[in-house]
Design a protein around this motif. Structure first.
Motif, PDB file in Angstrom:
ATOM      1  N   TRP A   1       0.814  -1.207   0.000  1.00 49.67           N
ATOM      2  CA  TRP A   1       0.000   0.000   0.000  1.00 49.67           C
ATOM      3  C   TRP A   1       0.855   1.269   0.000  1.00 49.67           C
ATOM      4  CZ3 TRP A   1      -4.587   1.727  -1.090  1.00 49.67           C
ATOM      5  CH2 TRP A   1      -4.993   2.974  -0.615  1.00 49.67           C
TER       6      TRP A   1
ATOM      7  N   LEU B   1     -10.559  12.841   2.638  1.00 47.47           N
ATOM      8  CA  LEU B   1      -9.698  12.739   1.468  1.00 47.47           C
ATOM      9  C   LEU B   1      -8.607  13.802   1.497  1.00 47.47           C
ATOM     10  CD1 LEU B   1     -12.482  12.139  -1.196  1.00 47.47           C
ATOM     11  CD2 LEU B   1     -10.678  10.489  -0.598  1.00 47.47           C
TER      12      LEU B   1
ATOM     13  N   HIS C   1     -10.983   4.204   7.838  1.00 40.78           N
ATOM     14  CA  HIS C   1      -9.954   3.676   6.935  1.00 40.78           C
ATOM     15  C   HIS C   1     -10.588   2.995   5.725  1.00 40.78           C
ATOM     16  CE1 HIS C   1      -6.008   4.196   8.941  1.00 40.78           C
ATOM     17  NE2 HIS C   1      -6.701   4.202  10.067  1.00 40.78           N
TER      18      HIS C   1
ATOM     19  N   ASN D   1     -11.509   5.004   1.521  1.00 38.60           N
ATOM     20  CA  ASN D   1     -10.923   4.402   0.327  1.00 38.60           C
ATOM     21  C   ASN D   1     -11.961   3.738  -0.573  1.00 38.60           C
ATOM     22  OD1 ASN D   1      -7.863   4.685   0.487  1.00 38.60           O
ATOM     23  ND2 ASN D   1      -8.347   3.961   2.551  1.00 38.60           N
TER      24      ASN D   1
ATOM     25  N   ALA E   1     -11.530   8.403  -4.293  1.00 43.40           N
ATOM     26  CA  ALA E   1     -10.268   7.790  -3.852  1.00 43.40           C
ATOM     27  C   ALA E   1      -9.691   6.847  -4.897  1.00 43.40           C
ATOM     28  CB  ALA E   1     -10.484   7.036  -2.551  1.00 43.40           C
TER      29      ALA E   1
ATOM     30  N   ARG F   1      -5.815   6.646  -6.011  1.00 47.04           N
ATOM     31  CA  ARG F   1      -4.804   6.101  -5.106  1.00 47.04           C
ATOM     32  C   ARG F   1      -4.797   4.573  -5.083  1.00 47.04           C
ATOM     33  NH1 ARG F   1      -7.115   8.167   0.732  1.00 47.04           N
ATOM     34  NH2 ARG F   1      -6.880  10.153  -0.371  1.00 47.04           N
ATOM     35  N   LEU F   2      -5.844   3.950  -5.664  1.00 46.36           N
ATOM     36  CA  LEU F   2      -5.898   2.489  -5.715  1.00 46.36           C
ATOM     37  C   LEU F   2      -5.642   1.928  -7.110  1.00 46.36           C
ATOM     38  CD1 LEU F   2      -8.612   3.307  -3.555  1.00 46.36           C
ATOM     39  CD2 LEU F   2      -7.985   0.958  -3.074  1.00 46.36           C
TER      40      LEU F   2
ATOM     41  N   HIS G   1      -4.886   7.651  11.299  1.00 47.69           N
ATOM     42  CA  HIS G   1      -3.784   7.975  10.403  1.00 47.69           C
ATOM     43  C   HIS G   1      -2.611   8.614  11.139  1.00 47.69           C
ATOM     44  CE1 HIS G   1      -1.848   8.672   6.580  1.00 47.69           C
ATOM     45  NE2 HIS G   1      -1.747   9.964   6.830  1.00 47.69           N
TER      46      HIS G   1
ATOM     47  N   HIS H   1      -1.150   7.595   2.137  1.00 51.69           N
ATOM     48  CA  HIS H   1      -2.588   7.756   2.347  1.00 51.69           C
ATOM     49  C   HIS H   1      -3.048   6.820   3.459  1.00 51.69           C
ATOM     50  CE1 HIS H   1      -2.550   9.939  -1.404  1.00 51.69           C
ATOM     51  NE2 HIS H   1      -2.125   8.881  -2.064  1.00 51.69           N
TER      52      HIS H   1
ATOM     53  N   HIS I   1      -4.521   3.768   5.046  1.00 45.47           N
ATOM     54  CA  HIS I   1      -4.672   2.448   4.435  1.00 45.47           C
ATOM     55  C   HIS I   1      -6.142   2.003   4.472  1.00 45.47           C
ATOM     56  CE1 HIS I   1      -5.461   0.361   8.199  1.00 45.47           C
ATOM     57  NE2 HIS I   1      -4.467   1.030   8.772  1.00 45.47           N
ATOM     58  N   PRO I   2      -6.513   1.041   3.611  1.00 41.94           N
ATOM     59  CA  PRO I   2      -7.905   0.552   3.581  1.00 41.94           C
ATOM     60  C   PRO I   2      -8.077  -0.806   4.260  1.00 41.94           C
ATOM     61  CG  PRO I   2      -6.827   0.025   1.519  1.00 41.94           C
ATOM     62  CD  PRO I   2      -5.765   0.649   2.393  1.00 41.94           C
TER      63      PRO I   2
END
Length: 644
Positions: free
Chosen positions: A394, A504, A516, A520, A525, A528-529, A606, A639, A641-642
Motif C-alpha cells: 500500500w 480525502l 480507513h 478508500n 479515492a 490512489r488504488l 492515520h 494515504h 490504508h484501507p
C-alpha cells in the motif's frame, strides 16, 4: 461477638429465613469467626474490597447479599482460601457493562431496596452457598466460586461460577513478571497428525467446551454471543468484557453457526488475553538507555509515529527518547534464543494505568492463540506477515502479480459469485515479500451502475499454505462487500460518504477502522488504488508459490525454519507469553504476542501510522524488483490504508 442488623422489614424477613446471623457491613468487619450473611443495601467497591480482605484473614464464612437496583447478588462465599472474593466478582460483573461503569474506582457506589416478598428466596440462595462450604465441595481446576443473581422485578434467578480471571489484587494477585524466567521457544518437538493442518487436535476446545468455559452474560469473560444471518457466512460475534466504551471481541465465519461460534470464542480468548496482562504483573520500569540492546528491545526498531503528529488529539503517544521511563515485560527472542524485555504497551494492545507513557500505538497485530506456545507464536507470525505485506504494497503503491483463483477451491468460487451478484469483481494479488510466507491481497472492485455504491474493498491473508491465505483474504473482502449497506446506515452512519469525504484532503480525520475502509471506498479515492489494477502477469497458485505448501510433521520445526529464514533477511522474531493461566489449565490454550522489529505494524488512526525508521519499507520493494531503485520516505504514498 457479632451484631445483627436492625430488624428492618427486609432484614427481619431474611433473618427469619436463615439459621445464621444477618449482619450489616460494620458488624461483618468486626466478626472474627463463624458463618453469617452480610446485607448490603448501600455499598461501594471500596467496601467490597475491605470485606474481602477481612474474610481472608479470619476464620469466617460470610455470604454477601448486595443490591444493584432491582438486582440482588448473593455470593461468593468469603472465607480464607476461597476461590474468588467479592472484589473480583464485582469487578467482573460490572465489566459486562463496558466502559460505561467506572468499575476501577473504589468510590463507585451501588444500592437497591430488598423485597421482603423474596426474602425466602434470598435465604435459600444463602443457605446453598453455606451448605456447599460446609460440605467442602471437591476442588476444581481452575477453582471456581458460586454466585446467584435474583432479579427482584422479574422474579428470575440465575446461577454462575466465577473465578478471578487474570488474577485479583485482593485474593489472587498476579505473580511478578520477574518471578520466573521466560520459557524458551520452541520448547521441544510438536508433532502433527495431519501434515497439512497446522492446528493440533484439542478435545477441550469443542464449541460446547468453549461456551461452557467462556460465555457468561453476567460475568464474562465473553459477555455476549450474537449471530448475523445476512453475511457471506454464518457469522457469530463474541464480545469480551473490558473497560472501553466500544464493543470488541472475536468474530467467527463458517458454514454453520456451531462452527462460527467456536471460531468466535477462540478469537475472543485471543483478544481478551492480548489486551492487558492476565498471567503476570509487570514490575520493570526503566529507560531503554539504562537497559541497553542486550536486555531490551529498542523501541526505535519498531517504527515510530511521525513527529508531526505528536500532540494530536487522536494520538495516544508521547515523543520517544532513550531516557524515557517505560514499563517492560519479559519476552523471548526466538532468533537469539534468549530473554529480552519488550515495552508493555507493545506486548499488550491496551494495558491499564494512567501516567504510563506509550511511544507507539499498538493493535492486536501479532497476537496468536494455539494449542501450544509454538502454534500460537506461528499464527501470530502469520498475522504479522499478512499486515506487513499489505502495508508494504500500500505505502509503496507498487503493482503486484495477479493470481488465478484455485479452480478446485469451491469456497472461493462461491464467494466470488456472491460478490459478483452485488456488482463486484474479485481480484487476487501476490503480496509475498522477504518474509517468504505466502501473502495475498483480495480486492473487490465495484463494476455496477449505482452511483453511491462503495467502489472498493480490500483484505489480506498470509499462511504457510497459500490456498488458506487466499480463502482468508477473500472471505474478509466479500464479507465487507455484503455488510457495506448496513455499515452505511448503522448508528452514527460510519460509512456515510458525506461524513467521509473531508478525510480525502484531511487524512488526520481518519481515526477508526470504518474511516480507513470507508474513505478508500469513495469514488474520489480511485486514483490512489489504481496501482492494484496494473497489467501484471496472472499466474496459477502453483506458478506463484512453487511447491507450496510443504507438508509439516513437526510444528516446532516449521517455526524454527521460518525464524531462521527471517534471520537471514535481517529480521528478529520476539515472543511474549500472554496466556491467562486459568484458561490454559481448563482449555489447554496458549496466547502469544509475536513481534518482528522492522516489520510494518498495523495501526488505526492515520496520525498513529508507523513508517519512520523502517528501512525495509524503502529497500525491500527494490530487492523484489517492484521498483527500479530504493525508495526515499518522500516517495511513499502515505494515504490512510484501507485494511479492514
Amino acid at each position: 461477638m457479632t451484631t445483627a442488623v436492625r430488624p428492618a422489614p427486609a432484614a427481619a424477613a431474611l433473618s427469619a429465613a436463615l439459621p445464621v446471623p444477618v449482619l450489616d457491613a460494620g458488624a461483618a468487619l468486626a466478626a472474627t469467626a463463624g458463618p453469617a450473611a452480610v446485607l448490603l443495601t448501600d455499598w461501594t467497591r471500596g467496601l467490597a474490597e475491605e470485606l474481602s480482605r477481612h474474610a481472608l484473614a479470619h476464620p469466617v464464612a460470610l455470604v454477601p447479599v448486595r443490591f444493584d437496583g432491582p438486582l440482588a447478588v448473593v455470593g461468593p462465599l468469603l472465607a480464607p482460601g476461597a476461590p474468588a472474593c467479592l472484589c473480583c466478582a464485582e469487578y467482573q460483573r460490572l465489566a459486562t457493562a463496558g466502559g460505561r461503569v467506572p468499575r476501577q474506582s473504589p468510590r463507585l457506589a451501588l444500592a437497591g431496596v430488598p423485597s421482603p416478598a423474596l426474602a425466602g428466596s434470598l435465604g435459600a440462595l444463602v443457605r446453598d452457598l453455606l451448605d456447599g462450604h460446609a460440605r467442602q465441595e471437591p476442588a476444581q481446576d481452575p477453582p471456581t466460586a458460586a454466585v446467584h443473581l435474583l432479579h427482584q422485578d422479574r422474579g428470575t434467578w440465575s446461577g454462575h461460577r466465577i473465578r478471578p480471571v487474570g488474577g485479583c489484587a485482593v485474593c489472587h494477585p498476579l505473580p511478578a513478571d520477574s518471578a520466573a524466567p521466560a520459557a524458551p521457544l520452541p520448547a521441544g518437538p510438536r508433532p502433527l497428525p495431519d501434515p497439512y493442518l497446522l492446528r493440533a487436535p484439542n478435545p477441550r476446545t469443542t464449541a460446547a467446551g468453549l461456551r461452557a468455559a467462556l460465555y457468561d452474560e453476567r460475568f464474562g469473560p465473553v459477555r455476549g454471543l450474537f449471530r448475523t444471518e445476512d453475511s457471506a457466512f454464518c457469522l457469530t460475534s463474541a464480545l469480551v468484557t473490558d473497560d472501553r466504551g466500544v464493543d470488541d471481541g472475536g468474530y467467527g465465519r463458517a458454514g454453520d453457526f456451531a462452527d462460527s461460534e467456536r471460531i468466535a470464542l477462540f478469537e475472543a480468548v485471543e483478544r481478551y488475553a492480548g489486551m492487558r496482562p492476565t498471567g503476570r504483573r509487570s514490575d520493570l520500569r526503566a529507560p531503554f538507555a539504562e537497559l541497553g540492546p542486550e536486555r531490551a528491545l529498542d523501541p526505535e526498531r519498531l517504527g515510530l509515529p511521525d513527529p508531526a503528529h505528536h500532540g494530536h488529539p487522536a494520538s495516544p503517544t508521547v515523543p520517544y527518547t532513550p531516557g524515557l521511563e517505560l514499563d517492560w515485560v519479559r519476552g523471548w527472542s526466538l532468533t537469539r534464543r534468549r530473554e529480552i524485555a519488550v515495552p508493555e504497551h507493545v506486548a499488550y494492545w491496551d494495558p491499564p494505568g494512567e501516567g504510563r507513557p506509550r511511544v507507539v500505538y499498538e493493535s492486536s497485530n501479532g497476537c496468536g492463540l494455539g494449542n501450544s506456545p509454538e502454534e500460537a507464536a506461528l499464527y501470530g507470525l502469520f498475522e504479522v506477515a499478512e499486515r506487513d505485506a499489505f502495508l508494504m504494497a500500500w505505502y509503496t503503491a507498487t503493482p503486484l502479480r495477479r493470481v488465478q483463483p484455485p479452480p478446485e477451491d469451491t469456497d472461493t468460487a462461491l464467494l466470488a459469485d456472491r460478490a459478483a451478484l452485488a456488482g463486484y469483481r474479485l481480484l487476487l494479488l501476490d503480496a509475498t515479500n522477504d518474509f517468504g510466507i505466502p501473502a495475498v491481497v483480495a480486492v473487490c472492485r465495484y463494476e455496477g451502475s449505482h452511483p453511491d455504491a462503495p467502489r472498493m474493498f480490500l483484505a489480506a491473508g498470509a499462511h504457510h499454505d497459500p490456498r488458506t491465505a487466499i480463502r482468508s483474504a477473500v472471505a474478509e473482502a466479500v464479507t465487507n462487500v455484503l455488510e457495506s449497506a448496513q455499515r452505511a446506515l448503522a448508528e452514527g452512519r460510519p460509512r456515510d460518504p458525506e461524513r467521509l469525504r473531508p478525510m480525502l484532503d484531511r487524512p488526520e480525520l481518519v481515526v477508526t477502522l470504518d474511516d480507513h475502509v470507508g474513505v478508500n471506498a469513495l469514488p474520489e479515492a480511485a486514483p490512489r488504488l489504481e496501482f492494484l489494477f496494473a497489467d501484471t502477469p496472472c499466474l496459477t497458485v502453483a506458478e506463484t508459490w512453487p511447491g507450496a505448501p510443504e507438508p509439516v510433521t513437526d510444528l516446532s520445526a516449521l517455526l524454527t525454519a521460518t525464524v531462521d529464514r527471517l534471520a537471514a533477511a535481517g529480521l528478529e522474531v520476539v515472543t511474549v507469553d500472554q496466556t491467562e493461566p486459568g484458561l490454559r489449565r481448563r482449555l489447554g490454550m496458549h496466547c502469544v504476542k509475536t513481534v518482528v522489529p522492522g516489520s510494518l505494524p498495523m495501526t488505526f488512526g492515520h496520525v498513529n501510522r508507523r513508517t519512520r525508521g523502517l528501512p525495509r519499507l524503502l529497500e525491500v520493494p527494490h530487492r523484489l524488483g517492484r521498483t527500479d531503485r530504493p525508495l526515499r520516505h518522500e516517495d511513499l504514498a502515505l494515504h490512510p490504508h484501507p485494511f479492514p
